[in-house]
Design a protein around this motif. Structure first.
Motif, PDB file in Angstrom:
ATOM      1  N   ASP A  95       0.829  -1.211   0.000  1.00 49.87           N
ATOM      2  CA  ASP A  95       0.000   0.000   0.000  1.00 49.87           C
ATOM      3  C   ASP A  95       0.857   1.253   0.000  1.00 49.87           C
ATOM      4  OD1 ASP A  95      -2.195  -1.621   0.025  1.00 49.87           O
ATOM      5  OD2 ASP A  95      -2.478  -1.524   2.216  1.00 49.87           O
ATOM      6  N   VAL A  96       1.909   1.240   0.799  1.00 51.73           N
ATOM      7  CA  VAL A  96       2.791   2.410   0.855  1.00 51.73           C
ATOM      8  C   VAL A  96       3.497   2.620  -0.491  1.00 51.73           C
ATOM      9  CG1 VAL A  96       4.855   3.353   1.941  1.00 51.73           C
ATOM     10  CG2 VAL A  96       3.115   2.276   3.346  1.00 51.73           C
ATOM     11  N   ASP A  97       3.878   1.507  -1.170  1.00 47.75           N
ATOM     12  CA  ASP A  97       4.517   1.647  -2.486  1.00 47.75           C
ATOM     13  C   ASP A  97       3.575   2.295  -3.492  1.00 47.75           C
ATOM     14  OD1 ASP A  97       6.868   0.578  -1.620  1.00 47.75           O
ATOM     15  OD2 ASP A  97       6.434  -1.469  -2.293  1.00 47.75           O
ATOM     16  N   ILE A 140       1.140   4.331  -2.796  1.00 48.03           N
ATOM     17  CA  ILE A 140       1.039   5.751  -2.434  1.00 48.03           C
ATOM     18  C   ILE A 140       2.278   6.501  -2.898  1.00 48.03           C
ATOM     19  CG2 ILE A 140       0.935   7.336  -0.480  1.00 48.03           C
ATOM     20  CD1 ILE A 140      -0.758   5.243   0.970  1.00 48.03           C
ATOM     21  N   ALA A 141       3.458   5.849  -2.701  1.00 47.19           N
ATOM     22  CA  ALA A 141       4.708   6.503  -3.101  1.00 47.19           C
ATOM     23  C   ALA A 141       4.784   6.704  -4.606  1.00 47.19           C
ATOM     24  CB  ALA A 141       5.905   5.676  -2.629  1.00 47.19           C
ATOM     25  N   VAL A 147      -4.857   2.234   3.022  1.00 54.11           N
ATOM     26  CA  VAL A 147      -3.821   1.425   3.664  1.00 54.11           C
ATOM     27  C   VAL A 147      -4.488   0.249   4.356  1.00 54.11           C
ATOM     28  CG1 VAL A 147      -1.986   1.383   5.383  1.00 54.11           C
ATOM     29  CG2 VAL A 147      -2.353   3.427   4.008  1.00 54.11           C
ATOM     30  N   GLY A 158      -0.546   2.443  10.482  1.00 56.14           N
ATOM     31  CA  GLY A 158      -1.383   2.750   9.315  1.00 56.14           C
ATOM     32  C   GLY A 158      -2.102   4.068   9.469  1.00 56.14           C
ATOM     33  N   VAL A 183       0.352   6.821   8.846  1.00 58.61           N
ATOM     34  CA  VAL A 183       0.658   6.984   7.426  1.00 58.61           C
ATOM     35  C   VAL A 183      -0.456   7.719   6.703  1.00 58.61           C
ATOM     36  CG1 VAL A 183       1.030   5.722   5.272  1.00 58.61           C
ATOM     37  CG2 VAL A 183       2.209   5.010   7.339  1.00 58.61           C
ATOM     38  N   SER A 184      -1.695   7.379   7.050  1.00 53.01           N
ATOM     39  CA  SER A 184      -2.830   8.061   6.425  1.00 53.01           C
ATOM     40  C   SER A 184      -2.788   9.554   6.708  1.00 53.01           C
ATOM     41  CB  SER A 184      -4.145   7.453   6.940  1.00 53.01           C
ATOM     42  OG  SER A 184      -4.229   6.087   6.597  1.00 53.01           O
ATOM     43  N   VAL A 191      -0.066  11.113   4.638  1.00 53.08           N
ATOM     44  CA  VAL A 191      -0.412  11.281   3.222  1.00 53.08           C
ATOM     45  C   VAL A 191      -1.262  12.527   3.022  1.00 53.08           C
ATOM     46  CG1 VAL A 191      -1.697  10.261   1.312  1.00 53.08           C
ATOM     47  CG2 VAL A 191      -0.180   8.847   2.674  1.00 53.08           C
TER      48      VAL A 191
END
Length: 626
Positions: A340-342, A344-345, A353, A365, A368-369, A372
């Motif tokens: 999921d992070v990839d 987003i990246a 996520v 998670g 990270v949200s 973002v």
């Protein structure tokens, strides 16, 4: 942004950590067989050392017993030899103490030809004997033996020796000694081996130790050497010279030496066997060379480690499988999180996520949200800043182009002015110099002539400056890469352009990597030598070919260069302390050219006085040519 998986059971991260610790302890348990193997190996080494010690101790004891038996046998001959000295002493007294007048052959026949007669002088040399191969032998070559026989000669008593090998010939004899009545000589008798050979040979050092050696399977071979390093038991080896030096060292130091050959997997020990006895002149001590093989022990250790290694590999493979299963369950939520992070990246900031497993991952998670969301706002601000930067960069590029054009125009104008200055100033200097030469023929008064000479000196310096500037412009302006140049031709051309200088040169053609500006180096060096040394200075040019290098020396017998000037001699605008010093560019140009050609230049003092400038050049056609 929504976060999936929040309704799944939350497992504390400590549970995963506990599982990891349990898995990490499993390999430690597998190390137990390895520790056992090390203990077994150490025990094997200890047993090997004990067996060697027992074998060597038995060898020392056996050789001592054999020597005792031989000593008892040797002593049975003492009385016979003591009586045999009677005719020898009688003949010495008949000759009135002159050994040269003694009839030794008659005395030998009187002793039934069974004994050889020796007369040793006070210097330890066998001066007279019935056994010619040992005539003239000097016992001073064996210091301890010489000291012993000197003590016997001065003591006045009969002394029996052991059955030993004669030093010059190696033949075994039973020796005995008696000083002459006047103590000037030492009388010696040597009983032939035929009288006792069979009886004495029943006892042998080799037979005594072989039984012990056969009990030790690690011994490859055994050799025995006497005090002189003579091999008396065992076969000859290819490297006997090296081994003999170790034998003599062990005897000299009266100790045990050890040498290991890892390549052949052999261990050689040199045991000193002390059999010395103060009752005898000869030292019966020996050195036993034992060569052990380490192959058997190493093969046992290797087999043991191989078996234990197989067990360990199986254990590690089993633990690896268990770890793989555990890690798969452990990292699956992490893998989903990373995927999921990839995404987003890669730019999909709206992707949700997915998080499951531990409580800590759920909190991560959420973080990270939030990150973002903050990132979206930051990107918007960055894009606005990028647009402003792009507008500013266009303006900056335009300014750079304008400055570059101005700089190029200024550079072209500078080059034009240098060319005009070099051309016009050089022409003006040459015309002024010509008129000065014409004027010199018309002036008769010394004061006016001195002023004209000073004017000409100024013109000469101006011409030199123009030439130096022209050379530097050529160097800085870029020249083709150095190529093959005939060094001999350039040197001879420079000598012809200096007819007033006393130059010695005996070179031959040799090609170096340079260009036409190489002549400037010789022009400056020869000019400096004449300038500072005067018209009578002697100049010598030498060329040495040293492999891929050619070393050139320009030497003069002038006043030399002060030590304070030498460190900055080749720097730009560096001048000497003499009034004749020039612009300070000549030697700087020499260094620029020699460095460009890939060489080095230095200054040295000549032992006989004067200066030597040496520089190196790369020889053409030797791999250094571009």
């Amino acid at each position: 942004m929504a976060v999936k998986g929040l309704n799944r059971p939350v497992i504390p991260f400590m549970a995963y950590l506990l599982a990891a610790i349990l898995l990490a302890m499993t390999p430690a348990i597998c190390l137990i067989p390895l520790v056992d193997s090390v203990e077994v190996w150490q025990g094997l080494e200890a047993n090997t050392r004990d067996l060697r010690a027992q074998t060597e101790s038995g060898i020392l004891l056996s050789m001592g017993l054999v020597d005792t038996g031989l000593k008892l046998f040797d002593n049975t001959l003492n009385h016979e030899m003591e009586e045999a000295f009677g005719p020898v002493v009688a003949e010495y007294e008949r000759a009135e103490g002159n050994p040269g007048a003694m009839d030794l052959s008659r005395v030998r026949e009187e002793l039934d030809g069974r004994m050889e007669i020796y007369i040793i002088n006070e210097s330890g040399v066998i001066e007279y004997t019935t056994y010619l191969p040992e005539l003239g032998y000097d016992f001073r070559e064996i210091p301890y033996f010489y000291d012993r026989i000197t003590e016997i000669r001065l003591g006045g008593f009969f002394s029996a020796d052991r059955v030993v090998a004669g030093i010059p010939t190696g033949e075994f004899r039973k020796y005995a000694y008696l000083p002459s009545p006047d103590h000037r000589y030492l009388l010696e008798l040597g009983l032939a081996p035929s009288e006792f050979h069979e009886s004495r040979m029943a006892l042998k050092y080799g037979d005594a130790v072989r039984e012990l050696v056969n009990l030790n399977p690690e011994i490859l071979k055994i050799r025995i050497f006497d005090c002189l390093g003579t091999r008396i038991v065992g076969e000859e080896c290819p490297d006997d010279d090296r081994r003999l030096s170790l034998v003599r060292q062990a005897y000299r130091e009266r100790t045990t030496l050890e040498v290991e050959n890892a390549t052949a997997r052999e261990l050689t020990r040199y045991l000193f066997v002390d059999l010395s006895d103060n009752d005898y002149a000869s030292d019966m001590s020996m050195v036993v060379e034992l060569t052990y093989t380490t192959k058997a022990a190493e093969e046992k250790v290797a087999g043991m480690f191989a078996r234990q290694g197989g067990v360990l590999l199986f254990g590690f493979a089993l633990i690896g499988c268990l770890c793989a299963v555990a890690m798969h369950s452990l990292i699956r939520p992490v893998r989903n999180f990373v995927e999921d992070v990839d995404l987003i990246a890669s730019g999909d900031l709206d992707h949700p996520v997915r998080v499951g497993g531990s409580e800590e991952l759920v909190h991560l998670g959420e973080s990270v949200s939030a990150m973002v969301g903050s990132l979206k706002e930051t990107i918007q601000r960055v894009r606005a800043s990028e647009e402003a930067i792009i507008r500013h960069s266009h303006t900056l590029e335009e300014q750079v182009r304008e400055r570059t054009a101005d700089l190029e125009e200024s550079n072209r104008m500078t080059t034009l002015l240098l060319d005009i200055m070099r051309h016009d100033i050089s022409n003006a200097n040459n015309v002024a110099n010509l008129y000065a030469d014409l004027l010199a023929t018309e002036i008769e008064e010394e004061a006016e002539a001195e002023l004209l000479r000073r004017a000409k000196a100024g013109l000469a310096k101006s011409i030199e400056i123009a030439r130096d500037v022209n050379t530097i412009q050529h160097i800085e302006g870029g020249l083709p890469s150095p190529g093959p140049v005939d060094l001999d031709r350039i040197i001879r051309a420079e000598i012809e352009r200096s007819p007033g200088a006393r130059i010695t040169y005996t070179g031959r053609p040799v090609e170096v990597l340079a260009d036409d500006l190489l002549s400037e180096v010789f022009t400056n060096l020869i000019g400096n030598a004449v300038k500072f040394g005067g018209p009578e200075v002697g100049i010598t040019i030498r060329v040495e070919e040293l492999g891929e290098e050619v070393v050139v020396s320009v030497e003069d017998d002038g006043p030399g260069i002060p030590d304070a000037v030498k460190p900055r001699l080749f720097e730009r605008l560096s001048r000497g302390t003499y009034k004749e010093s020039g612009t300070g560019l000549g030697l700087y140009i020499c260094r620029m050219l020699i460095t460009r050609y890939g060489g080095e230049i230095r200054v040295e003092d000549r032992p006989e006085g004067g200066t030597a400038i040496r520089f190196s050049l790369r020889r053409a056609g030797t791999g250094g040519e571009p």
